[in-house]
Design a protein around this motif. Sequence first.
Motif, PDB file in Angstrom:
ATOM      1  N   LEU A 195       0.799  -1.228   0.000  1.00 32.42           N
ATOM      2  CA  LEU A 195       0.000   0.000   0.000  1.00 32.42           C
ATOM      3  C   LEU A 195       0.836   1.285   0.000  1.00 32.42           C
ATOM      4  CD1 LEU A 195      -3.082  -0.885   2.245  1.00 32.42           C
ATOM      5  CD2 LEU A 195      -3.047  -0.385  -0.211  1.00 32.42           C
ATOM      6  N   PRO A 196       1.884   1.406   0.831  1.00 30.72           N
ATOM      7  CA  PRO A 196       2.691   2.633   0.759  1.00 30.72           C
ATOM      8  C   PRO A 196       3.286   2.860  -0.631  1.00 30.72           C
ATOM      9  CG  PRO A 196       3.196   1.418   2.752  1.00 30.72           C
ATOM     10  CD  PRO A 196       2.343   0.518   1.921  1.00 30.72           C
ATOM     11  N   LEU A 197       3.737   1.785  -1.268  1.00 35.00           N
ATOM     12  CA  LEU A 197       4.300   1.916  -2.605  1.00 35.00           C
ATOM     13  C   LEU A 197       3.244   2.391  -3.602  1.00 35.00           C
ATOM     14  CD1 LEU A 197       6.433  -1.364  -2.781  1.00 35.00           C
ATOM     15  CD2 LEU A 197       7.292   0.971  -2.503  1.00 35.00           C
ATOM     16  N   LEU A 198       2.050   1.829  -3.519  1.00 32.90           N
ATOM     17  CA  LEU A 198       0.973   2.229  -4.426  1.00 32.90           C
ATOM     18  C   LEU A 198       0.601   3.696  -4.225  1.00 32.90           C
ATOM     19  CD1 LEU A 198      -1.466  -0.827  -4.401  1.00 32.90           C
ATOM     20  CD2 LEU A 198      -0.090  -0.004  -6.316  1.00 32.90           C
ATOM     21  N   ILE A 199       0.529   4.112  -2.975  1.00 34.54           N
ATOM     22  CA  ILE A 199       0.195   5.510  -2.689  1.00 34.54           C
ATOM     23  C   ILE A 199       1.249   6.442  -3.274  1.00 34.54           C
ATOM     24  CG2 ILE A 199      -0.044   7.226  -0.839  1.00 34.54           C
ATOM     25  CD1 ILE A 199      -1.289   4.974   0.861  1.00 34.54           C
ATOM     26  N   GLY A 200       2.509   6.082  -3.079  1.00 34.04           N
ATOM     27  CA  GLY A 200       3.592   6.907  -3.623  1.00 34.04           C
ATOM     28  C   GLY A 200       3.544   6.996  -5.132  1.00 34.04           C
ATOM     29  N   VAL A 201       3.295   5.856  -5.794  1.00 30.81           N
ATOM     30  CA  VAL A 201       3.246   5.835  -7.263  1.00 30.81           C
ATOM     31  C   VAL A 201       2.042   6.610  -7.777  1.00 30.81           C
ATOM     32  CG1 VAL A 201       2.920   4.355  -9.273  1.00 30.81           C
ATOM     33  CG2 VAL A 201       4.535   3.697  -7.484  1.00 30.81           C
ATOM     34  N   ILE A 202       0.888   6.433  -7.136  1.00 31.59           N
ATOM     35  CA  ILE A 202      -0.313   7.159  -7.559  1.00 31.59           C
ATOM     36  C   ILE A 202      -0.101   8.661  -7.469  1.00 31.59           C
ATOM     37  CG2 ILE A 202      -2.708   7.667  -6.926  1.00 31.59           C
ATOM     38  CD1 ILE A 202      -2.967   4.691  -6.141  1.00 31.59           C
ATOM     39  N   CYS A 203       0.596   9.099  -6.434  1.00 34.30           N
ATOM     40  CA  CYS A 203       0.876  10.535  -6.292  1.00 34.30           C
ATOM     41  C   CYS A 203       1.715  11.075  -7.449  1.00 34.30           C
ATOM     42  CB  CYS A 203       1.580  10.802  -4.966  1.00 34.30           C
ATOM     43  SG  CYS A 203       0.494  10.659  -3.522  1.00 34.30           S
ATOM     44  N   THR A 204       2.576  10.244  -8.012  1.00 31.11           N
ATOM     45  CA  THR A 204       3.393  10.698  -9.147  1.00 31.11           C
ATOM     46  C   THR A 204       2.568  10.852 -10.416  1.00 31.11           C
ATOM     47  OG1 THR A 204       3.994   8.468  -9.931  1.00 31.11           O
ATOM     48  CG2 THR A 204       5.353   9.425  -8.189  1.00 31.11           C
ATOM     49  N   LEU A 205       1.373  10.239 -10.428  1.00 28.89           N
ATOM     50  CA  LEU A 205       0.538  10.268 -11.632  1.00 28.89           C
ATOM     51  C   LEU A 205      -0.569  11.313 -11.572  1.00 28.89           C
ATOM     52  CD1 LEU A 205       0.133   6.402 -12.132  1.00 28.89           C
ATOM     53  CD2 LEU A 205       1.809   7.928 -13.204  1.00 28.89           C
ATOM     54  N   ILE A 206      -0.730  11.957 -10.432  1.00 29.83           N
ATOM     55  CA  ILE A 206      -1.780  12.970 -10.275  1.00 29.83           C
ATOM     56  C   ILE A 206      -1.238  14.328 -10.720  1.00 29.83           C
ATOM     57  CG2 ILE A 206      -3.285  14.169  -8.636  1.00 29.83           C
ATOM     58  CD1 ILE A 206      -3.269  11.646  -6.934  1.00 29.83           C
ATOM     59  N   PRO A 207      -1.803  14.906 -11.787  1.00 28.98           N
ATOM     60  CA  PRO A 207      -1.283  16.172 -12.336  1.00 28.98           C
ATOM     61  C   PRO A 207      -1.270  17.326 -11.337  1.00 28.98           C
ATOM     62  CG  PRO A 207      -2.817  15.141 -13.864  1.00 28.98           C
ATOM     63  CD  PRO A 207      -2.920  14.374 -12.585  1.00 28.98           C
ATOM     64  N   LYS A 208      -2.219  17.351 -10.406  1.00 36.35           N
ATOM     65  CA  LYS A 208      -2.320  18.474  -9.473  1.00 36.35           C
ATOM     66  C   LYS A 208      -1.207  18.477  -8.428  1.00 36.35           C
ATOM     67  CE  LYS A 208      -7.313  19.197  -9.906  1.00 36.35           C
ATOM     68  NZ  LYS A 208      -8.616  19.282  -9.176  1.00 36.35           N
ATOM     69  N   ILE A 209      -0.529  17.348  -8.279  1.00 35.34           N
ATOM     70  CA  ILE A 209       0.562  17.286  -7.298  1.00 35.34           C
ATOM     71  C   ILE A 209       1.864  17.699  -7.978  1.00 35.34           C
ATOM     72  CG2 ILE A 209       1.909  15.768  -5.787  1.00 35.34           C
ATOM     73  CD1 ILE A 209      -0.542  14.080  -5.371  1.00 35.34           C
ATOM     74  N   LYS A 210       2.545  18.652  -7.415  1.00 38.62           N
ATOM     75  CA  LYS A 210       3.787  19.145  -7.990  1.00 38.62           C
ATOM     76  C   LYS A 210       4.830  18.027  -8.064  1.00 38.62           C
ATOM     77  CE  LYS A 210       3.230  23.888  -6.298  1.00 38.62           C
ATOM     78  NZ  LYS A 210       3.825  24.972  -5.466  1.00 38.62           N
ATOM     79  N   PRO A 211       5.634  18.020  -9.129  1.00 41.24           N
ATOM     80  CA  PRO A 211       6.648  16.963  -9.279  1.00 41.24           C
ATOM     81  C   PRO A 211       7.584  16.844  -8.075  1.00 41.24           C
ATOM     82  CG  PRO A 211       6.418  18.179 -11.317  1.00 41.24           C
ATOM     83  CD  PRO A 211       5.585  18.903 -10.301  1.00 41.24           C
ATOM     84  N   THR A 212       7.978  17.981  -7.497  1.00 43.42           N
ATOM     85  CA  THR A 212       8.878  17.914  -6.336  1.00 43.42           C
ATOM     86  C   THR A 212       8.196  17.253  -5.138  1.00 43.42           C
ATOM     87  OG1 THR A 212       8.200  20.172  -5.779  1.00 43.42           O
ATOM     88  CG2 THR A 212      10.262  19.905  -7.018  1.00 43.42           C
ATOM     89  N   THR A 213       6.913  17.563  -4.955  1.00 45.02           N
ATOM     90  CA  THR A 213       6.146  16.954  -3.859  1.00 45.02           C
ATOM     91  C   THR A 213       5.954  15.463  -4.109  1.00 45.02           C
ATOM     92  OG1 THR A 213       4.966  19.036  -3.475  1.00 45.02           O
ATOM     93  CG2 THR A 213       3.996  17.025  -2.563  1.00 45.02           C
ATOM     94  N   ALA A 214       5.613  15.113  -5.362  1.00 44.66           N
ATOM     95  CA  ALA A 214       5.416  13.704  -5.717  1.00 44.66           C
ATOM     96  C   ALA A 214       6.707  12.915  -5.521  1.00 44.66           C
ATOM     97  CB  ALA A 214       4.950  13.601  -7.166  1.00 44.66           C
ATOM     98  N   TYR A 215       7.814  13.527  -5.858  1.00 43.87           N
ATOM     99  CA  TYR A 215       9.108  12.865  -5.706  1.00 43.87           C
ATOM    100  C   TYR A 215       9.383  12.547  -4.236  1.00 43.87           C
ATOM    101  CZ  TYR A 215      14.043  11.862  -6.600  1.00 43.87           C
ATOM    102  OH  TYR A 215      15.261  11.247  -6.692  1.00 43.87           O
ATOM    103  N   ARG A 216       9.070  13.507  -3.362  1.00 44.48           N
ATOM    104  CA  ARG A 216       9.298  13.302  -1.929  1.00 44.48           C
ATOM    105  C   ARG A 216       8.364  12.248  -1.355  1.00 44.48           C
ATOM    106  NH1 ARG A 216       9.520  19.750  -0.610  1.00 44.48           N
ATOM    107  NH2 ARG A 216      11.637  20.148  -1.410  1.00 44.48           N
ATOM    108  N   ILE A 217       7.104  12.271  -1.788  1.00 47.95           N
ATOM    109  CA  ILE A 217       6.142  11.278  -1.295  1.00 47.95           C
ATOM    110  C   ILE A 217       6.567   9.875  -1.735  1.00 47.95           C
ATOM    111  CG2 ILE A 217       3.765  10.451  -1.471  1.00 47.95           C
ATOM    112  CD1 ILE A 217       2.893  13.371  -1.767  1.00 47.95           C
ATOM    113  N   ASN A 218       6.976   9.758  -2.982  1.00 47.09           N
ATOM    114  CA  ASN A 218       7.416   8.460  -3.507  1.00 47.09           C
ATOM    115  C   ASN A 218       8.648   7.948  -2.752  1.00 47.09           C
ATOM    116  OD1 ASN A 218       7.362   6.344  -5.773  1.00 47.09           O
ATOM    117  ND2 ASN A 218       9.431   7.167  -5.956  1.00 47.09           N
ATOM    118  N   ALA A 219       9.586   8.851  -2.484  1.00 48.78           N
ATOM    119  CA  ALA A 219      10.790   8.468  -1.738  1.00 48.78           C
ATOM    120  C   ALA A 219      10.428   8.033  -0.316  1.00 48.78           C
ATOM    121  CB  ALA A 219      11.775   9.631  -1.702  1.00 48.78           C
ATOM    122  N   ALA A 220       9.499   8.758   0.304  1.00 43.42           N
ATOM    123  CA  ALA A 220       9.064   8.400   1.654  1.00 43.42           C
ATOM    124  C   ALA A 220       8.386   7.040   1.662  1.00 43.42           C
ATOM    125  CB  ALA A 220       8.113   9.468   2.195  1.00 43.42           C
ATOM    126  N   ALA A 221       7.613   6.738   0.612  1.00 46.84           N
ATOM    127  CA  ALA A 221       6.948   5.444   0.514  1.00 46.84           C
ATOM    128  C   ALA A 221       7.958   4.312   0.396  1.00 46.84           C
ATOM    129  CB  ALA A 221       6.002   5.435  -0.686  1.00 46.84           C
TER     130      ALA A 221
END
Length: 346
Positions: free
Chosen positions: A137-163
């Motif tokens: 689940l953490p991995l899926l959440i991180g990956v999904i965040c990278t695919l949501i256009p409204k989330i900034k790339p820098t934020t998505a990168y950090r969320i994915n790394a945290a996952a």
Amino acid sequence: MDSLTQIALGSAVGYAVLGNKIGRKAVLWGAILGTLPDLDVFLPYGGSVEAFTYHRSFSHSLLIHLLISPIIVWLILKIHTGMKTYKVRWFWLVFLSLSTHAILDSLTVYGTQLLWPFTEYPFAVSSVFIIDPAYTLPLLIGVICTLIPKIKPTTAYRINAAALVLSSLYLFCALILKVSIDDKVKTALNNRQIPVNAYISTPAPITTLLWRIVVMSDGQYYEGYASVFDAPSDVTLTPYQTTPSLLNNISDEWAIKRLQWFTKGFYSVRQQQSNIVLSDLRMGMECNYVFNFVVGQKNDLEVSIGNFEKISQRPNLNNLHKIWDRIWQPNVSLASPAAKNDCNSE
């Protein structure tokens, strides 16, 4: 591990390596490479025993991954011609997406030939079940965040790394729990004076709070469960009979030797009508083992070679709630009712 988990892991690794440079393309290639090693299941191995024991061999070898990564990078850059600047990062994306797949598989009980072709030894830490939502689940959440256009790339990168960090910490905690469980079970075996020829512990389905135990003993084997909350006296161990002497006349057969080697000795042999069935005790539970093979046929007093047909005995998923109950209550039984009757009927 299951395909969804491997795709999620590959995607997360891919984005962590190159997502800040090429964006969502890193997720796509990570997903493709994360599932690539398991495509060996479509190869014609020539028989059920071969398919069972050769899976996770060359396609899961870290050495093969290292050698094939430059070739895959070359092919990728033929598609993405404008990305040669990131050639080194592409190499790490490819290699890490492939190798993390194999390493994660080696944490399950099935076994992974990480150092093929130098050795066919199937490395198996058996610290995580093949399907574990707490890891996925953490991995899926991180990956999904990278695919949501409204989330900034820098934020998505950090969320994915945290996952990735969170899921890795979960695997580390599972190893610690395994050490604790093994120590607890060792005490239980000593207290009950059970002779141990071989022992293995592996998480119960979809949790690391409950562990399944298999003990190979003199003329029999024990299956049991131990919760992280159990005292040694709470560990459940049920004896079952095995009849390895049924293999005496056919023990030189290659497929039988191969199964004995691959299961690392954790197998049972019993007669089911005229069939002699060898079961891998590491995956499933009594009367519901995932991998069973008809290795022999008994006619009158003689045993001849069987057809090595694979028989799957899937467990009843309606009883999954009992796993949760057993975590907290040592008196909850997970044994199949048919086990009392040598698995002949429910």
